[in-house]
Each structure stands twice: as structure tokens, then as C-alpha cells.
Design a protein around this motif. Structure first.
Motif, short mmCIF file in Angstrom:
data_model
loop_
_atom_site.label_atom_id
_atom_site.label_comp_id
_atom_site.label_asym_id
_atom_site.label_seq_id
_atom_site.Cartn_x
_atom_site.Cartn_y
_atom_site.Cartn_z
N LEU A 158 -13.67 -3.04 -10.91
CA LEU A 158 -12.41 -3.36 -10.85
C LEU A 158 -11.97 -4.27 -12.20
O LEU A 158 -12.68 -5.27 -12.44
N PRO A 159 -10.91 -4.01 -12.91
CA PRO A 159 -10.55 -4.66 -14.36
C PRO A 159 -9.96 -6.22 -13.57
O PRO A 159 -9.43 -6.45 -12.45
N ASP A 160 -10.05 -7.13 -14.61
CA ASP A 160 -9.62 -8.51 -14.09
C ASP A 160 -7.98 -8.62 -14.34
O ASP A 160 -7.26 -9.31 -13.51
N THR A 161 -7.34 -7.80 -15.04
CA THR A 161 -5.85 -7.41 -15.35
C THR A 161 -5.60 -6.07 -15.27
O THR A 161 -6.30 -5.41 -15.66
N ILE A 162 -4.31 -5.75 -14.86
CA ILE A 162 -3.69 -4.61 -15.20
C ILE A 162 -2.52 -4.68 -15.85
O ILE A 162 -1.98 -5.80 -15.97
N THR A 163 -2.01 -3.57 -16.39
CA THR A 163 -0.75 -3.71 -16.92
C THR A 163 0.35 -3.69 -16.11
O THR A 163 0.46 -3.41 -15.07
N MET A 164 1.78 -4.32 -16.67
CA MET A 164 2.82 -4.46 -15.85
C MET A 164 3.34 -2.79 -15.63
O MET A 164 3.61 -2.92 -14.23
N LYS A 165 3.09 -2.10 -16.15
CA LYS A 165 3.37 -0.49 -15.75
C LYS A 165 2.81 -0.17 -14.54
O LYS A 165 3.24 0.50 -13.80
N ASP A 166 1.24 -0.52 -14.77
CA ASP A 166 0.52 -0.05 -13.62
C ASP A 166 0.91 -0.94 -12.14
O ASP A 166 1.09 -0.38 -11.09
N ALA A 167 1.35 -2.00 -12.37
CA ALA A 167 1.79 -3.04 -11.46
C ALA A 167 3.13 -2.42 -10.61
O ALA A 167 3.11 -2.34 -9.48
N VAL A 168 3.97 -1.94 -11.35
CA VAL A 168 5.30 -1.13 -11.04
C VAL A 168 4.93 0.02 -10.23
O VAL A 168 5.51 0.08 -9.38
N PHE A 169 3.83 0.67 -10.91
CA PHE A 169 3.57 1.89 -10.32
C PHE A 169 3.18 1.72 -8.92
O PHE A 169 3.61 2.33 -7.89
N ASN A 170 2.31 0.64 -8.67
CA ASN A 170 1.72 0.41 -7.39
C ASN A 170 2.72 -0.01 -6.23
O ASN A 170 2.71 0.12 -5.24
N ILE A 171 3.60 -1.03 -6.91
CA ILE A 171 4.66 -1.70 -5.94
C ILE A 171 5.42 -0.70 -5.48
O ILE A 171 5.96 -0.42 -4.41
#
Length: 302
Positions: free
Chosen positions: A185-198
Motif C-alpha cells: 500500500l502507498p503511504d499517501t493517496i491523491t485528493m481525487k482518490d480520497a474523495v472517490f472513497n469517501i
């Protein structure tokens, strides 16, 4: 003086797509644990079923460590500790075998010593031993759980869908440790991916609460862990596609994997056979089981 307690604990599936380390479901597959405490004797551990010959039978056993954690907490000491595990939950497959072991040990020891610890205290202790609450919460409380960490304390919400939901689990023959699955797993994700998952987690919980399972075709999508773990589970996307093609609402990696789980209200055998066949086309031998949601969680049965 001697005391005997027998406990049944459900297996669990965690994450459910986008709900990484937060969402869990108790499943109708179980481990049974028998605990015998005596003022005389030594430590003895027996394993039947899944894990026989592989699970430690000395002080490194996680069930024993959970039992000892309760004894230390309540100030009790027993010379003789006998544990017998009857295990149907596959090991290192993403069905919460370690969580079931920890919860079983804690609840058995608590019952044997007078039930002085509350469920919430058991939940907190289980989370510390397991390292995260997403599997131990449904194992303790049953149903579907949402868990969060508030500072150092785990908090959970439990609910049941308004309609019946079945789960078809494809179990490949290979193991996959949670440690290995976390390393990719990566240490960070993009804002776009964070919004996608939320957005998907919100839809997931709403769909499950209301029984509007048709939303699961979108709600089970994830960009936080499954795309990175796909390389560890050959044929993962093909198995997902096969399940949906046979009528499943959607599918996801069960916990850290390698089990893959499809959600449906019908056609379990047809879906399971299609998932196994899809694995076979990728040179992975697998079997399937059909489960539903356990509503009781861990309980003393004797």
C-alpha cells in the motif's frame, strides 16, 4: 478449583471495498474455543480443524495471550490453562481468523473470571492486540460494524440491513498475510482518490442500512487498497466480473485477501461456481462457501 467455558466466535470480512480499516461484517462461519482453568497443571493447547499443525501450541499462541491479558487485568492467576480450538475459519485468507482467536480468548477468560469486564473493555483490549478494530468489532458485536479510533480508544456503530444479504466467498488455495498485503500500500493517496472513497463509503453504508443493495455495484468500488493488492491475488478482477455476470450486486477483496467476496440475495451457488471457474482460468485452485450475516457475535455456548 477448576472452571470450563466454551465460546463461539464468528469469522468476519472487513473493508467491504472502500471502507478500509473501518467497515466489517460478522459472517456465519465460526471458531469454537474451550477454555479450562485450574489451580494445578500447566499450559496445554489443542487445535482441531483449520490451522492444525500450524498454529502455535505454546505461549506464542494468540488465544493464550488474550486469555492471559484478561487474567492480568482482573488480577487472577491459574497454574493450569487448557485451550482447545475447533476452527472452521480459514487462516490468512481475509476472514478474520486472528480476530476470532483474540476475541474468543478474551471472552472465554472474562466469563471464567466472573464477567467483570464490559463488552466495550473487551473491544478495547481486542483492538490493542489485533492492531485495528475493523475485524474484532463484528466478531464481538455481530452484524455490520463501523469502527473508528478516537485518540487511543476504538468506537463502533452496529447495524443490520433491512433485508437479507448473502455473501459468496471464493477461497483460493494460497495464503496471504495481512503484513504482506499492507506492504504494497502507498503511504499517501491523491485528493481525487480520497474523495472517490469517501463517496463510496457513504453510499455503501446507506445501501446496507436501507437494504437498497443495487447501489453496491458502485459502492464497493475502491481506490485506496484494492488496486495495489490486485497483484497479490491473480485473477481478482476476472473473479469480480464473473460474480457480477451471474447476478451478484458487486464483489470485493475480503479483508487483506486473498478471499474474494460477492454480495447477493440469490443465486449463491451459480455465483460461487463462476468465481471458482474464473480463478481456475488464472491457474488458481479455489473453492467457495455461501454465508450470511451473523447477528449475535461472540457468545458463550457452554
Amino acid at each position: 478449583m477448576s472452571i470450563t467455558v466454551k465460546v463461539r466466535v464468528p469469522g468476519t470480512t472487513a473493508n467491504c471495498g472502500p471502507g478500509f480499516d473501518a467497515v466489517g461484517i460478522a459472517c456465519t462461519i465460526y471458531s469454537e474455543l474451550e477454555l479450562f482453568l485450574s489451580d494445578e497443571g500447566t499450559l496445554r493447547i489443542e487445535i482441531e480443524g483449520e490451522g492444525k499443525g500450524r498454529i502455535p501450541t505454546d505461549s506464542n499462541n494468540i488465544i493464550y495471550q488474550a486469555v492471559q491479558a484478561v487474567l492480568d487485568r482482573v488480577g487472577k492467576h491459574y497454574q493450569g490453562i487448557y485451550l482447545k480450538l475447533y476452527n472452521k475459519i480459514p487462516l490468512a485468507r481475509g476472514l478474520g481468523s486472528s480476530a476470532a482467536a483474540i476475541v474468543g480468548g478474551l471472552i472465554a477468560a472474562n466469563h471464567a473470571t466472573g464477567n467483570t469486564l464490559t463488552q466495550e473493555e473487551i473491544f478495547s483490549m481486542a483492538t490493542i492486540i489485533e492492531g485495528h478494530p475493523d475485524n474484532v468489532a463484528p466478531a464481538i458485536f455481530g452484524g455490520i460494524t463501523i469502527s473508528v479510533m478516537q485518540d487511543t480508544q476504538p468506537v463502533h456503530l452496529r447495524f443490520m440491513p433491512e433485508k437479507m444479504l448473502n455473501m459468496v466467498v471464493a477461497i483460493p488455495e494460497f495464503n496471504l498475510s495481512t503484513h504482506t498485503a499492507r506492504q504494497v500500500l502507498p503511504d499517501t493517496i491523491t485528493m481525487k482518490d480520497a474523495v472517490f472513497n469517501i463517496s463510496r463509503v457513504a453510499l455503501l453504508i446507506g445501501a446496507l442500512c436501507k437494504g437498497e443493495f443495487h447501489h453496491l455495484q458502485y459502492a464497493l468500488e475502491d481506490k485506496v487498497h484494492q488496486p495495489y493488492r490486485q497483484e497479490l491475488v491473480p485473477g481478482m478482477q476476472q473473479v469480480f466480473d464473473a460474480a457480477v455476470a451471474k447476478g451478484a450486486y458487486g464483489a470485493a477483496l475480503s479483508g487483506a485477501g486473498p478471499c474474494l467476496i460477492a454480495f447477493t440475495d440469490s443465486n449463491c451457488d451459480r455465483i460461487g461456481k463462476a468465481m471458482v471457474q474464473a480463478f481456475s482460468k488464472c491457474d488458481v485452485k479455489a473453492e467457495y462457501i455461501s454465508l450470511s450475516i451473523d447477528i449475535e457475535g461472540a457468545k458463550v455456548i457452554e
